[in-house]
Design an enzyme around this catalytic site. Structure first.
Site, PDB file in Angstrom:
ATOM      1  CB  CYS A  44      -2.613 -23.926 -36.667  1.00  0.00           C
ATOM      2  SG  CYS A  44      -2.922 -25.116 -35.353  1.00  0.00           S
ATOM      3  CB  CYS A  89      -5.405 -26.266 -36.666  1.00  0.00           C
ATOM      4  SG  CYS A  89      -5.293 -25.159 -35.269  1.00  0.00           S
TER       5      CYS A  89
END
Length: 102
Positions: free
Chosen positions: A29, A26
């Site tokens: 993230c 991600c």
């Protein structure tokens, strides 16, 4: 040392626990990682930050209805008191945790 359960981790007495639900793949993230490190350094000894990989711990993600990542959930005395999906600037994150710091 025995591995602690998720419930034990978020029930930290006297200290709020910020949980970062993330995944290695991600992009947002990855953006959050240095922000979380900065906030952790600012509140060392007053705030615990734990990272939960949703791919490795789907049960924890399901339990708290994490539908997008990153999702940050702040627990105080084991109860969720703040939640944010998506990347968050350090200033906003600090503002969210401030009321729960001792």
């Amino acid at each position: 040392m025995a591995k602690k359960s998720f419930a034990e981790l978020i029930n930290s007495p006297g200290m709020p626990v910020l949980v970062d639900f993330f995944a290695d793949w991600c992009g947002p993230c990855k953006t959050m990682a240095p922000i979380l490190e900065q906030v952790a350094a600012q509140h060392q000894g007053k705030l615990k930050i734990i990272k939960v990989d949703v791919d490795r711990n789907p049960a924890a993600a399901q339990q708290f209805r994490v539908q997008s990542i990153p999702t940050l959930i702040l627990f105080h005395k084991g109860q969720p008191v703040w939640r944010q999906a998506g990347a968050v600037p350090a200033a906003q994150l600090t503002q969210a945790v401030q009321p729960f710091l001792s």
